[in-house]
Scaffold this motif. Structure first.
Motif, mmCIF file in Angstrom:
data_model
loop_
_atom_site.group_PDB
_atom_site.id
_atom_site.type_symbol
_atom_site.label_atom_id
_atom_site.label_comp_id
_atom_site.label_asym_id
_atom_site.label_seq_id
_atom_site.Cartn_x
_atom_site.Cartn_y
_atom_site.Cartn_z
ATOM 1 N N LEU A 135 0.836 -1.190 0.000
ATOM 2 C CA LEU A 135 0.000 0.000 0.000
ATOM 3 C C LEU A 135 0.876 1.247 0.000
ATOM 4 C CD1 LEU A 135 -2.915 0.999 0.067
ATOM 5 C CD2 LEU A 135 -2.783 1.036 2.562
ATOM 6 N N PRO A 136 1.486 1.583 -1.162
ATOM 7 C CA PRO A 136 2.330 2.769 -1.219
ATOM 8 C C PRO A 136 1.520 4.040 -1.029
ATOM 9 C CG PRO A 136 1.962 1.884 -3.418
ATOM 10 C CD PRO A 136 1.402 0.890 -2.459
ATOM 11 N N ALA A 137 2.165 5.049 -0.470
ATOM 12 C CA ALA A 137 1.497 6.329 -0.246
ATOM 13 C C ALA A 137 1.636 7.262 -1.437
ATOM 14 C CB ALA A 137 2.077 7.002 1.007
ATOM 15 N N ALA A 138 2.671 7.064 -2.264
ATOM 16 C CA ALA A 138 2.915 7.961 -3.393
ATOM 17 C C ALA A 138 3.603 7.195 -4.516
ATOM 18 C CB ALA A 138 3.775 9.146 -2.963
ATOM 19 N N VAL A 139 3.373 7.672 -5.741
ATOM 20 C CA VAL A 139 3.950 7.057 -6.930
ATOM 21 C C VAL A 139 4.630 8.142 -7.755
ATOM 22 C CG1 VAL A 139 3.477 5.774 -9.054
ATOM 23 C CG2 VAL A 139 2.186 5.257 -6.974
ATOM 24 N N LEU A 140 5.857 7.863 -8.205
ATOM 25 C CA LEU A 140 6.603 8.770 -9.069
ATOM 26 C C LEU A 140 7.098 7.984 -10.283
ATOM 27 C CD1 LEU A 140 8.853 10.489 -6.362
ATOM 28 C CD2 LEU A 140 6.654 11.312 -7.228
ATOM 29 N N GLY A 141 7.274 8.657 -11.415
ATOM 30 C CA GLY A 141 7.786 7.933 -12.568
ATOM 31 C C GLY A 141 7.854 8.787 -13.814
ATOM 32 N N ASN A 142 8.361 8.175 -14.892
ATOM 33 C CA ASN A 142 8.464 8.874 -16.173
ATOM 34 C C ASN A 142 8.114 7.967 -17.361
ATOM 35 O OD1 ASN A 142 10.677 7.188 -16.377
ATOM 36 N ND2 ASN A 142 12.209 8.828 -16.321
ATOM 37 N N GLY A 143 7.448 6.848 -17.107
ATOM 38 C CA GLY A 143 7.073 5.945 -18.186
ATOM 39 C C GLY A 143 7.975 4.741 -18.310
ATOM 40 N N SER A 144 9.220 4.876 -17.874
ATOM 41 C CA SER A 144 10.137 3.729 -17.889
ATOM 42 C C SER A 144 10.619 3.367 -16.488
ATOM 43 C CB SER A 144 11.356 4.012 -18.778
ATOM 44 O OG SER A 144 12.143 5.064 -18.244
ATOM 45 N N LEU A 145 10.736 4.353 -15.617
ATOM 46 C CA LEU A 145 11.144 4.137 -14.235
ATOM 47 C C LEU A 145 9.965 4.500 -13.336
ATOM 48 C CD1 LEU A 145 14.543 5.201 -12.647
ATOM 49 C CD2 LEU A 145 12.417 5.279 -11.370
ATOM 50 N N LEU A 146 9.548 3.565 -12.495
ATOM 51 C CA LEU A 146 8.434 3.778 -11.581
ATOM 52 C C LEU A 146 8.913 3.544 -10.155
ATOM 53 C CD1 LEU A 146 5.334 4.127 -11.022
ATOM 54 C CD2 LEU A 146 5.165 1.641 -11.205
ATOM 55 N N ALA A 147 8.639 4.499 -9.270
ATOM 56 C CA ALA A 147 9.039 4.386 -7.864
ATOM 57 C C ALA A 147 7.827 4.592 -6.977
ATOM 58 C CB ALA A 147 10.114 5.427 -7.529
ATOM 59 N N THR A 148 7.732 3.790 -5.918
ATOM 60 C CA THR A 148 6.690 3.987 -4.913
ATOM 61 C C THR A 148 7.356 4.310 -3.588
ATOM 62 O OG1 THR A 148 6.532 1.670 -4.180
ATOM 63 C CG2 THR A 148 5.251 2.314 -6.122
ATOM 64 N N LEU A 149 6.690 5.161 -2.811
ATOM 65 C CA LEU A 149 7.230 5.603 -1.524
ATOM 66 C C LEU A 149 6.182 5.469 -0.445
ATOM 67 C CD1 LEU A 149 8.350 7.821 -3.895
ATOM 68 C CD2 LEU A 149 9.825 8.350 -1.963
ATOM 69 N N SER A 150 6.657 5.256 0.785
ATOM 70 C CA SER A 150 5.758 5.124 1.924
ATOM 71 C C SER A 150 5.387 6.502 2.456
ATOM 72 C CB SER A 150 6.436 4.310 3.029
ATOM 73 O OG SER A 150 7.377 5.117 3.727
ATOM 74 N N ALA A 151 4.429 6.510 3.383
ATOM 75 C CA ALA A 151 4.028 7.763 4.016
ATOM 76 C C ALA A 151 5.134 8.346 4.878
ATOM 77 C CB ALA A 151 2.771 7.538 4.855
ATOM 78 N N ARG A 152 6.170 7.564 5.158
ATOM 79 C CA ARG A 152 7.325 8.053 5.913
ATOM 80 C C ARG A 152 8.465 8.498 5.001
ATOM 81 N NH1 ARG A 152 7.985 4.413 11.389
ATOM 82 N NH2 ARG A 152 5.803 4.465 12.043
ATOM 83 N N GLY A 153 8.221 8.534 3.693
ATOM 84 C CA GLY A 153 9.233 8.979 2.756
ATOM 85 C C GLY A 153 10.264 7.931 2.413
#
Length: 247
Positions: A16-34
C-alpha cells in the motif's frame, strides 16, 4: 504503525504505497514516511529492483533513520507535479525531503534540506536487481563518492552530492547503527564484492544534499547517467520535471 498489513520491516504497510513517481520507464513507490519502497525499471511492468534504500542523519556518531519514530511525517505532491515533498520532524528539528524521477532519464533524485547544522547524511542501499539478491556485484569508489551495483544487463549507480565517503560489502541483512569505512565486513577504497551486497554512503549535510540513483544496461552506462545529472543543479532538474508535467 502496527497490526495487520504491516510488512516485515514494521515501518510500512505492505502493498500500500502512499505515493507514486515515474516517467514511463522508471516507476518508484514511496511510503508515508518517505521511504523508497519499490523501483521498477526499465519498464513500469518489468522487474522490481530494490531491497532497501534508507536515509538517515548522523550526529555525534549516532545514526537516526528518517523512516523511524520518533520522527513524524507530513507529505504532499509539489506544484501539481509528480514531485513528492515529505516534511520530517522531531521537536525543533525539521528536514525537507523532495523526491522526483527525472523526465526522460532513468534517474531518481532525492534532495534533503535542513537548517540544522553539524549533521551528516547517511544512505543505506541494498538493491535486488532483477528481483534477485544473488549473482550480482557491487563496486565502490570513495574518491568519487559513488557506488554501482550490477547484475547481467542491469546496473544501478548511487551517488551523493556533495561527495562523501562510501563503503560496500557482503550483505548480512543488518543495518549498522554507526557507520564507518573501517567497520567489519565493509570494503574500502576502489573495491568490489560479488554475491548479496549492500553499501553505505555518508556526506556532510550543510543545509542540503542530493542523492541520485541512476539505472543503465551496464555499470558504465549507469555511471554515465549519474555523472551527467550530477553536473546539473537540482533546482534545474526539479524545474524541468514541473514543466514537463505542466505540458
Amino acid at each position: 504503525m502496527s497490526g495487520v498489513g504491516v510488512d516485515p520491516t514494521g515501518r510500512r504497510v505492505a502493498h500500500l504505497p502512499a505515493a507514486v513517481l515515474g516517467n514511463g520507464s522508471l516507476l518508484a513507490t514511496l511510503s508515508a514516511r518517505g521511504e523508497l519502497e519499490r523501483v521498477f525499471w526499465p519498464r513500469v511492468d518489468w522487474a522490481q529492483q530494490l531491497g532497501e534504500l534508507r536515509l538517515g542523519i548522523m550526529s555525534e556518531g549516532r545514526t537516526r533513520w528518517l523512516d523511524e519514530e520518533p520522527f513524524t511525517h507530513e507529505q504532499s505532491y509539489f506544484q501539481d507535479a509528480t514531485v513528492l515533498r515529505t516534511l520530517v520532524r522531531d521537536g525543533d528539528l525539521e528536514l525537507e525531503l523532495v523526491d522526483h524521477v527525472v523526465a526522460g532519464a532513468p534517474v531518481l533524485a532525492r534532495r534533503l534540506r535542513t537548517d540544522e547544522r553539524g549533521l551528516r547524511l547517511v544512505v543505506y542501499c541494498r538493491p535486488e536487481l532483477a528481483e534477485s539478491r544473488r549473482y550480482g556485484g557491487v563496486w565502490a569508489h570513495p574518491e568519487s563518492g559513488c557506488v554501482v551495483f550490477y547484475r547481467r544487463d542491469m546496473a544501478l549507480a548511487v551517488g551523493v552530492i556533495p561527495t562523501g565517503k562510501v563503503s560496500c560489502g557482503a550483505d548480512k541483512g543488518e543495518i549498522p547503527s554507526v557507520v564507518d569505512e573501517a567497520a567489519p565486513g565493509k570494503i574500502g577504497a576502489a573495491s568490489s564484492a560479488h554475491g548479496p551486497a549492500d553499501a553505505v554512503l555518508i556526506a556532510d549535510l550543510n543545509g542540503e544534499a542530493v542523492l541520485l540513483c541512476a539505472f543503465g544496461a551496464s555499470p558504465d552506462a549507469a555511471l554515465a547517467e549519474l555523472a551527467r545529472h550530477a553536473g546539473v543543479q537540482h533546482d534545474e532538474l526539479l524545474d524541468a520535471r514541473v514543466r514537463h508535467d505542466a505540458d
